[in-house]
Write a protein that holds these residues in place. Structure first.
Motif, mmCIF file in Angstrom:
data_model
loop_
_atom_site.group_PDB
_atom_site.id
_atom_site.type_symbol
_atom_site.label_atom_id
_atom_site.label_comp_id
_atom_site.label_asym_id
_atom_site.label_seq_id
_atom_site.Cartn_x
_atom_site.Cartn_y
_atom_site.Cartn_z
ATOM 1 N N ALA A 16 -3.963 -4.365 -0.734
ATOM 2 C CA ALA A 16 -4.069 -5.574 0.094
ATOM 3 C C ALA A 16 -4.516 -6.764 -0.755
ATOM 4 O O ALA A 16 -3.973 -7.867 -0.623
ATOM 5 C CB ALA A 16 -5.047 -5.342 1.246
ATOM 6 N N ALA A 17 -5.479 -6.538 -1.645
ATOM 7 C CA ALA A 17 -5.964 -7.617 -2.520
ATOM 8 C C ALA A 17 -4.858 -8.071 -3.482
ATOM 9 O O ALA A 17 -4.686 -9.275 -3.708
ATOM 10 C CB ALA A 17 -7.192 -7.152 -3.303
ATOM 11 N N ALA A 18 -4.117 -7.124 -4.018
ATOM 12 C CA ALA A 18 -3.016 -7.474 -4.924
ATOM 13 C C ALA A 18 -1.941 -8.259 -4.166
ATOM 14 O O ALA A 18 -1.406 -9.255 -4.676
ATOM 15 C CB ALA A 18 -2.417 -6.213 -5.543
ATOM 16 N N SER A 19 -1.662 -7.847 -2.945
ATOM 17 C CA SER A 19 -0.665 -8.548 -2.121
ATOM 18 C C SER A 19 -1.148 -9.952 -1.785
ATOM 19 O O SER A 19 -0.363 -10.910 -1.800
ATOM 20 C CB SER A 19 -0.395 -7.759 -0.832
ATOM 21 N N TRP A 20 -2.426 -10.077 -1.480
ATOM 22 C CA TRP A 20 -3.012 -11.394 -1.187
ATOM 23 C C TRP A 20 -2.847 -12.311 -2.390
ATOM 24 O O TRP A 20 -2.513 -13.482 -2.266
ATOM 25 C CB TRP A 20 -4.475 -11.240 -0.796
ATOM 26 N N ARG A 21 -3.067 -11.767 -3.571
ATOM 27 C CA ARG A 21 -2.929 -12.543 -4.814
ATOM 28 C C ARG A 21 -1.477 -13.035 -4.981
ATOM 29 O O ARG A 21 -1.244 -14.165 -5.396
ATOM 30 C CB ARG A 21 -3.329 -11.655 -5.994
ATOM 31 N N VAL A 22 -0.521 -12.194 -4.642
ATOM 32 C CA VAL A 22 0.898 -12.569 -4.728
ATOM 33 C C VAL A 22 1.196 -13.714 -3.764
ATOM 34 O O VAL A 22 1.839 -14.700 -4.137
ATOM 35 C CB VAL A 22 1.811 -11.349 -4.436
ATOM 36 N N ILE A 23 0.720 -13.578 -2.539
ATOM 37 C CA ILE A 23 0.983 -14.606 -1.520
ATOM 38 C C ILE A 23 0.287 -15.910 -1.891
ATOM 39 O O ILE A 23 0.899 -16.980 -1.862
ATOM 40 C CB ILE A 23 0.532 -14.130 -0.118
#
Length: 177
Positions: A16-23
């Motif tokens: 989730a944190a990695a995805s947040w970073r992408v967004i």
């Protein structure tokens, strides 16, 4: 970025944190990984967010991927291939008992409108420069900020659903890495 089946809360939080970073970083090239994670969440916890919330977010990320190909000047064959990949004509498979006919209709209409817009551009690129400018504005920073907000709301619901981490677990996670 999809979490493996049976992954624990720490792994889910990490992805989730990695995805947040992408967004947050507007890394459009990694949106497919975020979409993978969202599919995982939908399968693992279908009631986490409303169907329309989930579909608006996924559809927005997919649309941005397609628009980005157009803005990069990729061939129309590549653009249409991506369009058909992300927006299959059969439509999404819905497995949500709480979905309403209105939700289905709105999502379907939005998807259809977007696909028609892209296909019209591909078939008759009249005044292409101004159309590209319109696309850039419509799917630009304001659009990405809206996607970021939807994703943040999704993550808030996810965090509420996950068990609370104990201080020991956090320390072990830090020491192991």
């Amino acid at each position: 970025m999809a979490t493996p089946p049976g992954a624990g809360p720490a792994a889910i939080r990490f992805v989730a944190a990695a995805s947040w970073r992408v967004i947050r970083g507007r890394c459009v090239e990694h949106f497919p990984r975020v979409l993978e994670f969202l599919r995982y969440l939908r399968d693992a916890a279908p009631g986490l967010v409303r169907y329309r919330h989930h579909e608006r977010l996924c559809m927005g990320l997919k649309a941005k991927l397609v628009v980005e190909l157009i803005l990069q000047g990729r061939s129309w064959a590549q653009v249409l291939n991506a369009l058909h990949h992300h927006f299959p004509e059969s439509g999404p498979v819905v497995r949500d008992p709480k979905i309403t006919k209105q939700d289905l209709r709105k999502i379907s209409e939005a998807q259809e409108t977007f696909c028609q817009q892209v296909k019209q551009l591909a078939e008759a690129p009249v005044d292409l420069a101004s159309k590209l400018q319109e696309l850039e504005q419509e799917y630009g920073e304001t659009f990405l900020a809206a996607m970021e907000k939807l994703f943040f709301e999704y993550l808030c619901q996810l965090e509420k659903a996950l068990p609370t981490l104990q201080a020991q677990q956090v320390l072990l996670g830090v020491l192991c890495c």
